[in-house]
Write an enzyme that holds these catalytic residues in place. Structure first.
Site, PDB file in Angstrom:
ATOM      1  N   ASP A 152      39.980  54.817  47.282  1.00  0.00           N
ATOM      2  CA  ASP A 152      39.578  55.651  48.414  1.00  0.00           C
ATOM      3  C   ASP A 152      40.738  56.531  48.907  1.00  0.00           C
ATOM      4  O   ASP A 152      40.698  57.057  50.022  1.00  0.00           O
ATOM      5  CB  ASP A 152      39.104  54.782  49.585  1.00  0.00           C
ATOM      6  CG  ASP A 152      37.719  54.190  49.348  1.00  0.00           C
ATOM      7  OD1 ASP A 152      37.045  54.623  48.403  1.00  0.00           O
ATOM      8  OD2 ASP A 152      37.324  53.283  50.109  1.00  0.00           O
ATOM      9  N   ASP A 207      44.473  42.899  46.069  1.00  0.00           N
ATOM     10  CA  ASP A 207      44.979  44.007  46.862  1.00  0.00           C
ATOM     11  C   ASP A 207      46.179  44.621  46.153  1.00  0.00           C
ATOM     12  O   ASP A 207      46.764  44.026  45.245  1.00  0.00           O
ATOM     13  CB  ASP A 207      45.379  43.529  48.260  1.00  0.00           C
ATOM     14  CG  ASP A 207      44.178  43.325  49.174  1.00  0.00           C
ATOM     15  OD1 ASP A 207      43.074  43.781  48.807  1.00  0.00           O
ATOM     16  OD2 ASP A 207      44.336  42.707  50.247  1.00  0.00           O
ATOM     17  N   ASP A 212      49.266  45.041  46.861  1.00  0.00           N
ATOM     18  CA  ASP A 212      50.591  44.433  46.939  1.00  0.00           C
ATOM     19  C   ASP A 212      50.685  43.114  46.171  1.00  0.00           C
ATOM     20  O   ASP A 212      51.670  42.388  46.312  1.00  0.00           O
ATOM     21  CB  ASP A 212      50.984  44.214  48.407  1.00  0.00           C
ATOM     22  CG  ASP A 212      49.894  43.534  49.218  1.00  0.00           C
ATOM     23  OD1 ASP A 212      48.724  43.605  48.817  1.00  0.00           O
ATOM     24  OD2 ASP A 212      50.207  42.940  50.275  1.00  0.00           O
ATOM     25  N   ASP A 226      36.369  39.511  54.511  1.00  0.00           N
ATOM     26  CA  ASP A 226      36.542  38.335  53.665  1.00  0.00           C
ATOM     27  C   ASP A 226      36.129  37.049  54.391  1.00  0.00           C
ATOM     28  O   ASP A 226      35.418  36.198  53.848  1.00  0.00           O
ATOM     29  CB  ASP A 226      37.987  38.232  53.176  1.00  0.00           C
ATOM     30  CG  ASP A 226      39.014  38.516  54.274  1.00  0.00           C
ATOM     31  OD1 ASP A 226      38.640  38.620  55.460  1.00  0.00           O
ATOM     32  OD2 ASP A 226      40.211  38.641  53.938  1.00  0.00           O
TER      33      ASP A 226
END
Length: 491
Positions: free
Chosen positions: A89, A144, A146, A237
């Protein structure tokens, strides 16, 4: 006298709330020992046969996206049974970086897609839901930006889907840059309390746990059966986790298999992350708790779920206790309230309870646990310092005020030799929130409490006065630090 009594009763009420939630550490330790042998059992002869879709939700991750995609493509799993969705995105250079990497990986034989949406509607939840529409895999792994999954990630998680009702397997987060600074060391200590004790204990004891947003694998059927991803909270989540377990799906937590990740190395980034987690948990509690108490599940599970979903409510009371600490020193030395203050000594129990939980969180998995647990007072001070930031999150969550999903910027800062360069785009865009000015005022205010405690020889109160002062001072000054660095770099 009336003012004194109002302060006293407000303080005692705050401490009662903190005692209730803080003492839960004893409950965790009790279950920790009671269910210590309840280790999850996986299939030792696991043979990869099922198609797996790996989803990588991104939004402006130019410094870490290549590292992520390279790590995912190195996972030891047959290429013909692996689908990779880069759910991008982004609105910056990340788009072109991803495009280049995806083309390269396609030429190497990977089934990898660069999926772009027309808008950022639904934020991360919206991106995951969009990708799920076309996902081919029976299982959905999520990382994710990271995170750096290990090569044996899929083989070590998929082998725990031994039961048709197992819907999700979550791994423990490991910290790539824990030793980068005091800030990252304290974060690691805080997260270990959740990942080593809370998640593990709840899972072994038969309570509900949550998918942590990354570093886990879902069964696609479970996501769809639970109603798919929702974007009406900032913790999609946690929301989906509870809806799935309320539908009868089982979760598995792997304490001893870790997935490395990068901790926020800058205070404003950490505050944004903490705000999102705190507000999202409150939003989820409002949405999910009525369903929990209506559900046909054991009372003990309802009780533990209530604590799990509402424990962020402590932050306004931490803030209130910090504010009232100062006048209390003067009230104690001017009025006939000694019995009240003797009663307050029992609240040290909450401090001990929290210490015990974090003590075992370190002792159970680290050989150098003594060095790590020595940071506990600084962790407590940091929690106090973040009380204003997180109180705002609690209030907004309770009021139902909607806000944007603010991503936690990643800088690819891992070792002590790494630095956040002056040309780093994301650090330059980080703004110092107005709360930092209030935190600085609170630090000066709490310093009065420190001086007053020394003057009146209130030795028992002094450690808490010092922790509040250090907490607010540390959070505020670290918030200003990067802004000052950015200004110097631009001159």
């Amino acid at each position: 006298m009336l003012f004194d009594e109002i302060v006293l009763f407000a303080y005692i009420f705050s401490l009662l709330i903190l005692l209730f939630f803080g003492s839960h550490g004893f409950v965790m330790i009790y279950y920790h020992f009671k269910y210590k042998r309840n280790e999850p059992k996986g299939n030792k002869n696991f043979n990869p046969q099922e198609l797996v879709t790996i989803q990588l939700p991104l939004y402006n991750e130019m410094y870490v996206v290549e590292r992520l995609i390279n790590a995912v493509c190195e996972i030891d799993y047959p290429k013909d049974k692996l689908e990779i969705q880069v759910l991008d995105d982004s609105t910056d250079e990340t788009v072109n970086i991803v495009k280049r990497i995806v083309e390269k990986k396609k030429s190497e034989g990977f089934d990898i897609q660069h999926i772009r949406r027309g808008s950022r509607e639904g934020f991360k939840a919206g991106a995951l839901k969009e990708g799920l529409k076309i996902a081919k895999g029976k299982y959905i792994a999520i990382f994710d930006a990271d995170f750096i999954p290990k090569k044996d990630f899929l083989k070590n998680t998929l082998r725990y889907f031994t039961d048709d009702k197992v819907g999700m397997v979550q791994t423990r987060w490991e910290h790539l840059n824990e030793d980068y600074s005091i800030l990252t060391k304290i974060q690691a200590l805080a997260l270990d309390g959740h990942f080593v004790i809370e998640q593990s204990v709840r899972n072994k004891a038969g309570f509900f746990i949550n998918f942590n947003g990354t570093g886990g694998v879902w069964k696609k059927e479970c996501i769809e059966d639970a109603g798919n991803w929702h974007a009406d909270t900032l913790t999609e989540d946690l929301d989906l986790s509870y809806r799935a377990q309320l539908k009868g799906w089982k979760f598995i937590y792997l304490r001893d298999f870790t997935t490395p990740s990068e901790l926020p190395s800058e205070m404003n980034a950490l505050k944004a992350q903490q705000f999102r987690w705190t507000k999202g948990a409150i939003e989820t509690a409002k949405k999910i708790l009525p369903l929990v108490w209506k559900a046909n599940i054991p009372f003990r599970v309802k009780l533990q779920s209530t604590f799990h979903l509402t424990n962020n409510i402590v932050f306004p009371f931490i803030l209130l206790a910090g504010i009232l600490n100062v006048p209390l020193v003067f009230i104690k030395n001017a009025g006939p309230y000694w019995n009240f203050f003797n009663f307050m000594a029992i609240f040290v129990i909450a401090f001990i309870s929290s210490f015990m939980m974090y003590y075992y969180a370190q002792k159970d998995v680290y050989s150098d646990w003594r060095k790590k647990i020595a940071l506990f007072p600084l962790f407590m001070a940091g929690s106090m310092g973040l009380a204003l930031n997180n109180t705002r999150a609690v209030i907004e969550g309770l009021r139902g005020k909607k806000s944007e999903f603010v991503r936690t910027p990643k800088f690819r800062v891992v070792s002590k030799q790494d630095t956040i360069g002056k040309n780093n785009k994301y650090i330059a865009n980080l703004k110092v929130d107005r709360s930092a000015f209030v935190e600085l005022i609170l630090a000066i205010y709490c310093l009065i409490g420190v001086v007053a405690s020394i003057y009146f020889m209130e030795i028992a109160a002094l450690p808490f006065q010092v922790m509040f002062f250090l907490g607010f001072a540390g959070v505020s000054l670290l918030s200003f630090r990067q802004a000052i660095i950015n200004r110097k770099a631009s001159i």
